[in-house]
Write an enzyme that holds these catalytic residues in place. Structure first.
Site, PDB file in Angstrom:
ATOM      1  N   GLY A  53       0.868  -1.181   0.000  1.00 54.88           N
ATOM      2  CA  GLY A  53       0.000   0.000   0.000  1.00 54.88           C
ATOM      3  C   GLY A  53       0.904   1.230   0.000  1.00 54.88           C
ATOM      4  CB  ALA A  54       0.901   4.227  -2.166  1.00 57.54           C
ATOM      5  NE  ARG A  89       5.537  -3.323  -4.294  1.00 58.79           N
ATOM      6  CZ  ARG A  89       4.203  -3.444  -4.129  1.00 58.79           C
ATOM      7  NH1 ARG A  89       3.651  -3.181  -2.956  1.00 58.79           N
ATOM      8  NH2 ARG A  89       3.431  -3.830  -5.132  1.00 58.79           N
ATOM      9  CD  GLN A 201      -2.865  -7.043  -3.528  1.00 57.03           C
ATOM     10  OE1 GLN A 201      -3.542  -7.700  -4.310  1.00 57.03           O
ATOM     11  NE2 GLN A 201      -1.697  -6.542  -3.865  1.00 57.03           N
ATOM     12  CG  ASP A 242       0.052   2.203  -5.843  1.00 58.59           C
ATOM     13  OD1 ASP A 242      -1.083   1.767  -6.098  1.00 58.59           O
ATOM     14  OD2 ASP A 242       0.754   1.779  -4.904  1.00 58.59           O
ATOM     15  CG  ASN A 252      -5.079   1.892  -7.340  1.00 58.46           C
ATOM     16  OD1 ASN A 252      -4.339   1.978  -6.362  1.00 58.46           O
ATOM     17  ND2 ASN A 252      -6.262   1.301  -7.261  1.00 58.46           N
ATOM     18  CE  LYS A 253      -1.939  -4.137  -6.639  1.00 60.91           C
ATOM     19  NZ  LYS A 253      -0.539  -4.540  -6.921  1.00 60.91           N
TER      20      LYS A 253
HETATM   21  O1  MRU Z   1       0.667  -3.967  -4.553  1.00 63.52           O
HETATM   22  P1  MRU Z   1       0.003  -3.254  -3.405  1.00 63.52           P
HETATM   23  O2  MRU Z   1      -0.821  -4.148  -2.546  1.00 63.52           O
HETATM   24  O3  MRU Z   1       0.991  -2.424  -2.632  1.00 63.52           O
HETATM   25  O4  MRU Z   1      -0.994  -2.240  -4.131  1.00 63.52           O
HETATM   26  C1  MRU Z   1      -1.784  -1.394  -3.363  1.00 63.52           C
HETATM   27  C2  MRU Z   1      -2.656  -0.533  -4.176  1.00 63.52           C
HETATM   28  O5  MRU Z   1      -2.667  -0.568  -5.385  1.00 63.52           O
HETATM   29  C3  MRU Z   1      -3.464   0.482  -3.430  1.00 63.52           C
HETATM   30  O6  MRU Z   1      -4.690   0.710  -4.065  1.00 63.52           O
HETATM   31  C4  MRU Z   1      -2.671   1.798  -3.375  1.00 63.52           C
HETATM   32  O7  MRU Z   1      -1.384   1.572  -2.906  1.00 63.52           O
HETATM   33  C5  MRU Z   1      -3.344   2.801  -2.541  1.00 63.52           C
HETATM   34  S1  MRU Z   1      -3.206   2.385  -0.858  1.00 63.52           S
HETATM   35  C6  MRU Z   1      -3.977   3.496   0.129  1.00 63.52           C
END
Ligand code: MRU
Length: 359
Positions: A53-54, A89, A201, A242, A252-253
Site C-alpha cells: 500500500g503506497a 518497489r 488483496q 500509487d 493503481n492496482k
Molecule cells: O501492490 P500493493 O498491494 O501495494 O498495491 C496497493 C494498491 O494498489 C493500493 O490501491 C494503493 O497503494 C493505494 S493504498 C492506500
C-alpha cells in the site's frame, strides 16, 4: 482500526529500538507481528509485501532509514540506505517521497545527530499519515452523504478494488476511510470487494478489515464489477492510488482501469482517494512516464491460501511451466476519474485544480 475489537496500527516503533509491523502476507488467516531490526529487514518487508500500500511503504521506508541511522549514521550509509529503499518497489511515489523528505532533514546534520532525527521523522510521518487519512475520510464521507440524501436513506453500495483501507496506510486508509467515517455517522453502507488477482488483496485484506470493522461487504470476482454497474447495483467506486501525475492520471492496482471504464460507461461516479504524498507533479502522462512494477509470474500461476486441514499453502492453478506475465499496476487516465479526495478536500481531475495542491 480494529482487529478483534482492539485498535491496531500497521507499523509502530517498539520500545527496544526495533520496528514492528503486521505481516500482511499471512492475513487473513493469521495475525502475526514481525520485528524489523535492520535496514535490510525493512527493504525485505517492502519487497515481499509484508507491508504494502503506497502510504504504508512510504512510512516503512522512513522507519528503515531510522534503523539504518541507528546502525551507522555516516553519509555513505545514508546514501546506500536511501538507494536500497527507493529501489524496493518502483510504482508508488510515496516511497521516494518519504526517503527524500527524510534525507532533506538528515543530510545537513552532523552524523551523531542523525539517529534521533531519523526516528523523530519516522514517527512524525506515521502520525501525519493517520491525520491525513482521517481527513480524507471526512472529505469523502460528504460524497457518500450526498448519495444517501438522493437515495433517501436507502443502502449505498460502494465498489472498491485492491486494498486501500487501513492496512495500506498506518491507520484509516484512503479509499475506505470515507466508508469508515460514513459508518460512524450512521449511513447504511455495503461494499463490493473486488478479489484483486493475482495477490488477492481484496479477498485477503479488504474483506479482513471490513469484517473486523463491522461494515457489510460482499466479495466478488474481479470480472463482476462491470456487470453490477450495468444493473445499477453500484452507487460509487472508491479506489486508492500509487502515483498521480500533474494532469491527474492515476497508477493503481492492476484492474483499476477496467473498473474506471465500466464506471464511465454506466455513469457510476469513480473517485480516487489519496494523500498529497501520492502526487508526482514532475510527471504528465501516466501511461508514458509512471514506472509499472512487474512482479513474479508465479503470483499468476499459483495461489496462496488455507487448506481444509488449516495449513497455509500455495497451490498451482495453471499447467506447470505456463508462461505468465504479471504487471502489478495500470494507469487510469484523468478523463475517466470523477475527482480526487485528499486531506485538503475534493478536487476535479484536471491540471488546474491539482495545481493548487503543489508544494
Ligand atoms: O501492490 P500493493 O498491494 O501495494 O498495491 C496497493 C494498491 O494498489 C493500493 O490501491 C494503493 O497503494 C493505494 S493504498 C492506500
Amino acid at each position: 482500526m480494529l482487529i478483534e475489537g482492539q485498535p491496531t496500527r500497521t507499523i509502530w516503533p517498539a520500545a527496544d529500538g526495533a520496528v514492528e509491523i503486521l505481516d500482511q502476507t499471512r492475513l487473513p488467516h493469521e495475525v502475526r507481528t514481525v520485528r524489523l531490526t535492520t535496514l535490510d529487514d525493512a527493504v525485505m518487508a517492502i519487497g515481499t509485501m509484508q507491508v504494502r500500500g503506497a502510504p504504508l511503504i512510504g512510512v516503512t521506508a522512513a522507519f528503515g532509514l531510522a534503523l539504518a541511522m541507528s546502525a551507522d549514521p555516516t553519509d555513505s550509509n545514508l546514501l546506500a540506505a536511501s538507494a536500497a529503499l527507493v529501489a524496493s518497489r518502483p510504482t508508488a511515489v510515496n516511497l521516494a517521497w518519504a526517503v527524500q523528505r527524510t534525507m532533506a532533514d538528515l543530510v545537513p546534520l552532523a552524523s551523531p545527530a542523525r539517529e534521533a532525527a531519523a526516528w523523530a521523522m519516522a514517527v512524525r510521518m506515521a502520525d501525519e499519515d493517520v491525520a491525513a487519512c482521517r481527513a480524507i475520510g471526512e472529505n469523502g464521507a460528504e460524497i457518500i452523504a450526498k448519495i444517501a440524501t438522493s437515495k433517501k436513506g436507502e443502502r449505498i453500495h460502494v465498489l472498491t478494488h485492491c486494498n486501500a483501507g487501513w492496512l495500506a496506510t498506518v491507520d484509516w486508509g484512503t479509499a475506505l476511510a470515507p466508508v469508515y467515517v460514513a459508518q460512524e455517522r450512521g449511513v447504511d453502507l455495503h461494499v463490493w470487494v473486488d478479489e484483486t488477482r493475482p495477490r488477492n488483496q481484496g479477498a485477503a485484506l479488504t474483506a479482513f478489515e471490513l469484517r473486523h470493522q463491522g461494515v457489510p461487504f460482499t466479495l466478488i470476482s474481479d470480472n463482476a464489477g462491470g456487470h453490477l454497474m450495468q444493473r445499477g447495483d453500484v452507487d460509487l467506486c472508491l479506489v486508492g492510488a500509487d502515483r498521480i501525475t500533474a494532469r491527474g492520471d492515476v497508477a493503481n492496482k492492476i484492474g483499476t482501469y477496467l473498473k474506471a471504464l465500466a464506471a464511465h460507461d454506466t455513469g457510476v461516479p469513480f473517485w480516487v482517494a489519496a494523500p498529497l504524498s501520492t502526487f508526482d507533479f514532475s510527471l504528465e502522462s501516466g501511461l508514458d512516464e509512471i514506472p509499472i512494477e512487474s512482479r513474479s509470474p508465479r503470483e499468476v500461476t499459483h495461489m496462496w491460501g488455507r487448506l481444509a486441514n488449516g495449513a497455509l499453502a500455495e497451490i498451482e492453478t495453471a499447467p506447470t511451466g505456463s508462461a505468465a506475465s504479471n504487471p502489478a499496476f495500470d494507469v487510469t487516465p484523468a478523463r475517466l476519474i470523477s475527482g480526487f479526495i485528499t486531506e485538503r478536500g475534493r478536487h476535479a481531475a484536471r491540471r488546474e485544480s491539482l495545481n493548487a495542491l503543489r508544494g
